[in-house]
Write an enzyme that holds these catalytic residues in place. Structure first.
Site, PDB file in Angstrom:
ATOM      1  N   GLU A 179      -3.756   2.252  -7.362  1.00  0.00           N
ATOM      2  CA  GLU A 179      -4.169   3.351  -6.499  1.00  0.00           C
ATOM      3  C   GLU A 179      -3.256   4.557  -6.736  1.00  0.00           C
ATOM      4  O   GLU A 179      -2.152   4.623  -6.169  1.00  0.00           O
ATOM      5  CB  GLU A 179      -4.079   2.949  -5.027  1.00  0.00           C
ATOM      6  CG  GLU A 179      -4.985   1.793  -4.662  1.00  0.00           C
ATOM      7  CD  GLU A 179      -5.312   1.791  -3.171  1.00  0.00           C
ATOM      8  OE1 GLU A 179      -6.495   1.805  -2.845  1.00  0.00           O
ATOM      9  OE2 GLU A 179      -4.380   1.803  -2.352  1.00  0.00           O
ATOM     10  N   HIS A 216       0.864  -1.193   0.000  1.00  0.00           N
ATOM     11  CA  HIS A 216       0.000   0.000   0.000  1.00  0.00           C
ATOM     12  C   HIS A 216       0.899   1.242   0.000  1.00  0.00           C
ATOM     13  O   HIS A 216       1.949   1.244   0.653  1.00  0.00           O
ATOM     14  CB  HIS A 216      -0.914  -0.005   1.229  1.00  0.00           C
ATOM     15  CG  HIS A 216      -1.959   1.066   1.141  1.00  0.00           C
ATOM     16  ND1 HIS A 216      -1.688   2.369   1.463  1.00  0.00           N
ATOM     17  CD2 HIS A 216      -3.250   1.027   0.727  1.00  0.00           C
ATOM     18  CE1 HIS A 216      -2.789   3.089   1.261  1.00  0.00           C
ATOM     19  NE2 HIS A 216      -3.745   2.299   0.819  1.00  0.00           N
TER      20      HIS A 216
HETATM   21  P1  PGA Z   1      -9.600   6.064   0.166  1.00  0.00           P
HETATM   22  O1  PGA Z   1      -8.350   5.083   0.388  1.00  0.00           O
HETATM   23  O2  PGA Z   1     -10.711   5.235  -0.420  1.00  0.00           O
HETATM   24  O3  PGA Z   1      -9.921   6.601   1.506  1.00  0.00           O
HETATM   25  O4  PGA Z   1      -9.128   7.127  -0.825  1.00  0.00           O
HETATM   26  C1  PGA Z   1      -8.092   4.018  -0.481  1.00  0.00           C
HETATM   27  C2  PGA Z   1      -6.892   3.230  -0.017  1.00  0.00           C
HETATM   28  O5  PGA Z   1      -5.938   3.819   0.530  1.00  0.00           O
HETATM   29  O6  PGA Z   1      -6.858   1.986  -0.157  1.00  0.00           O
END
Ligand code: PGA
Length: 232
Positions: A153, A85
């Site tokens: 992401e 992440h």
């Molecule tokens: P968020 O975070 O949906 O709050 O933008 C997503 C993540 O970090 O997996």
């Protein structure tokens, strides 16, 4: 069938998880629902919901004070684990090599890793998104495995409420699908960053988007359940 994964980050309590599962486990859906919770809340899920962790050690056991192994999260009931992440890559300097080792450790114990990749705002502004993503995918996915999920992401979209356009998401997901095809390891590709119940259905309609990884909007049943129910 879509994959809806929640990431509680460092939030929640066992009582809050009981309340969430009390509702989620009643849901009738063909979608795969995963809730990735802090280590202290790991427990077996139910038919409708699998439980996952948010990180593991790349090491199998031994002198690693404070770390948690793949075998331990499996023992606690987890079926999935988020690795790489961007918050861990940024705060703990986790490189693609470390992420790959963690993913391999998960797979060895029958845990499916959700391998996160994403560019920073500076990398995006420098036109490097595709290059950064390609390197992250090629270097973070262990060899000889098909048991994994990718989550794209963009770091600038996480927790900011800003999401890329549908075209930007389509473009990057196609790129990732092509790279995985070239590597001979097709895998589901989730989108994460700013997903909520208002934008999730449209995001999941985009080509090569197999589901979503949801942070903030996975914390409350009233926000999370509509995302699951809106996925086709
Ligand atoms: P968020 O975070 O949906 O709050 O933008 C997503 C993540 O970090 O997996």
């Amino acid at each position: 069938m879509k994959i809806i994964a929640g990431n509680w980050k460092m939030n929640g309590t066992r009582v809050a998880l009981d309340a969430m599962l009390g509702k989620l486990c009643e849901i009738k859906t063909d979608n795969r629902v995963i809730l990735c919770v802090p280590f202290t809340m790991l427990r077996p899920g139910c038919d409708a919901v699998a439980i996952g962790a948010q990180d593991i050690s790349q090491h199998p056991a031994g002198a690693h004070t404070g770390d948690i192994s793949a075998a331990m999260i499996s023992d606690a009931g987890a079926k999935y684990v988020i690795v790489g992440h961007s918050e861990r890559r940024a705060a703990y300097g986790e490189t693609n090599d470390i992420v790959r080792a963690k993913a391999a450790a998960a797979i060895e114990f029958g845990i499916t890793p959700i391998i996160c990749v994403g560019e920073t705002a500076a990398e995006r502004d420098a036109g490097k998104t595709m290059e950064i993503i390609e390197r992250a995918v090629r270097e973070s996915v262990p060899k000889n495995t098909k048991q994994f999920i990718i989550a794209y992401e963009p770091r600038w979209a996480i927790g900011t409420g800003i999401t890329p356009t549908a075209n930007e998401i389509r473009h990057v997901h196609k790129h990732i699908a092509n790279i995985l095809g070239d590597m001979g390891v097709p895998a589901p590709i989730l989108y994460g960053g700013g997903v909520n119940s208002k934008n999730s259905t449209d995001i999941m309609d985009i080509e090569n988007v197999d589901g979503v990884l949801v942070g903030g909007a996975s914390l409350k049943p009233d926000d999370f359940i509509p995302i699951i129910m809106g996925a086709k």
